[in-house]
Design an enzyme around this catalytic site. Structure first.
Site, PDB file in Angstrom:
ATOM      1  CB  CYS A 188      -0.230   6.998  10.093  1.00  0.00           C
ATOM      2  SG  CYS A 188      -1.413   7.567   8.131  1.00  0.00           S
TER       3      CYS A 188
ATOM      4  CG  HIS B  87      -5.586   0.451   0.741  1.00  0.00           C
ATOM      5  ND1 HIS B  87      -4.653  -0.196   0.335  1.00  0.00           N
ATOM      6  CD2 HIS B  87      -6.451   0.859  -0.362  1.00  0.00           C
ATOM      7  CE1 HIS B  87      -4.412  -0.054  -1.382  1.00  0.00           C
ATOM      8  NE2 HIS B  87      -5.922   0.418  -1.504  1.00  0.00           N
TER       9      HIS B  87
ATOM     10  CD  GLU C   6       4.408   3.429  -0.909  1.00  0.00           C
ATOM     11  OE1 GLU C   6       3.342   3.252  -0.055  1.00  0.00           O
ATOM     12  OE2 GLU C   6       5.514   3.777  -0.248  1.00  0.00           O
TER      13      GLU C   6
ATOM     14  CB  CYS D 135       6.214   6.457   7.370  1.00  0.00           C
ATOM     15  SG  CYS D 135       4.547   5.164   7.285  1.00  0.00           S
TER      16      CYS D 135
ATOM     17  CB  SER E 115       0.808  -1.939   2.707  1.00  0.00           C
ATOM     18  OG  SER E 115       1.810  -2.763   2.975  1.00  0.00           O
TER      19      SER E 115
END
Ligand code: SF4
Length: 327
Positions: A31, A60, A145, A214, A243
């Site tokens: 992303c 990650h 996060e 998002c 995640s």
């Protein structure tokens, strides 16, 4: 060695490789926030020279982390592992306010690679606290996060909510000034249920101005939904601590399709392909496209792969780099 595959009608016995339909989800993989975080570390290495310290895995993904290590990045978990005079980058997941505060106290050179969409949630949290609201934060305990976002506000002003059951246990009443926010990489469907439970219990609760999950998380989940129903198995490339990758596995499983999370092609067990005619393939937001090609190549070693890219949305998001690396 090739595993024994069931015979397929119309395929010659002289061709040992049976056809395999491969539906590749799009969008998938990197992303804009991950692209930016990796570029920040690379530019910091160019500008300041090695070693550049990175607090927590920048994203990650082991492949990404190992590639940056080879270029001179040093990954640590806490700031006290970084010498005062070395540059340090904060990961894309964001950090509690105490982290930059400590870096400033120690006069360290730091670059913040927090994804702008995570920073947006941080600013919303600050605004909700300024308005006197108590924040119910939907997220997964222990995720960096979540630690970062909860660390934007004074202790005792934010409560983590992980499930619908958690909502039932909350000890707030109709007169409490409440608002909610969420982690950016959650399951769109689960979060919708938790928000519905919050709104049913607390009619006064204030929603964030815009959706916190998002665009990349939503798009990748929608793309898996588009293919999973047509597949016998879905492979998701991603790390066990990613995640958004774990959520992609869940999305496929909820549609009744077997799904497996893999980090690299060598984790694919050929026995998984027994009786499988169509495989879906996607990658979490921190997995590079190179690993997708690696999986396609591995499957092609065993089967006659027919690739089909199934595009459910176009993405063209790009985030600016911090000015300190572009001057
Ligand atoms: S998954 Fe979303 S929030 Fe996380 S880095 Fe990517 S764009 Fe940013």
């Amino acid at each position: 060695m090739n595993a024994p595959f069931p015979s397929t009608p119309g395929v010659s016995d002289s061709d040992p490789r049976l056809p395999l339909q491969l539906m590749i989800a799009a969008p998938r993989g990197f992303c804009a926030g991950v692209d930016r975080a990796i570029e920040i570390v690379e530019r910091a290495l160019q500008k300041y020279g090695a070693p550049v310290y990175v607090r927590h895995e920048i994203v990650h993904n082991r492949y990404v982390v190992d590639s940056l290590k080879a270029k001179g990045a040093v990954f640590v978990e806490e700031l006290d592992e970084v010498p005062d005079d070395a540059p340090v980058v904060f990961s894309a997941h964001g950090v509690p306010k105490t982290v930059p505060a400590e870096a400033e106290r120690r006069k360290m050179l730091y670059v913040d690679a927090t994804c702008p969409l995570v920073s947006k949630v941080h600013r919303q949290a600050e605004r909700q606290i300024e308005k006197g609201q108590h924040i119910l934060f939907i997220g997964h305990a222990g995720h960096p996060e979540v630690i970062g976002t909860m660390g934007q506000v004074p202790e005792g002003r934010i409560t983590l909510v992980e499930t619908v059951e958690d909502v039932a246990r909350l000890e707030f009443g109709p007169d409490d000034d409440l608002s909610y926010l969420s982690q950016t990489t959650l399951s769109v469907d689960d979060t919708r249920e938790i928000i519905a439970a919050l709104e049913a219990r607390f009619s006064q609760i204030v929603a964030p101005k815009a959706e916190d999950i998002c665009y990349a998380t939503s798009n990748r989940q929608a793309a898996v939904k588009d293919i999973a129903g047509s597949c016998d198995l879905v492979l998701v490339i991603g790390a066990p601590n990613s995640s958004n990758s774990l959520r992609l596995v869940e999305v496929a499983e909820r549609l009744g399709t077997d799904a497996r999370l893999i980090q690299r092609a060598d984790e694919i067990d050929p026995s998984w392909l027994e009786g499988v005619g169509t495989i879906g393939l996607t990658a979490g937001a921190s997995a590079p496209e190179k690993l997708v090609r690696e999986v396609v190549d591995r499957l092609s070693d065993w089967r006659q792969v027919e690739e089909q890219v199934v595009t459910s949305a176009e993405e063209n998001m790009v985030f600016k780099l911090p000015r300190q690396l572009t001057d």
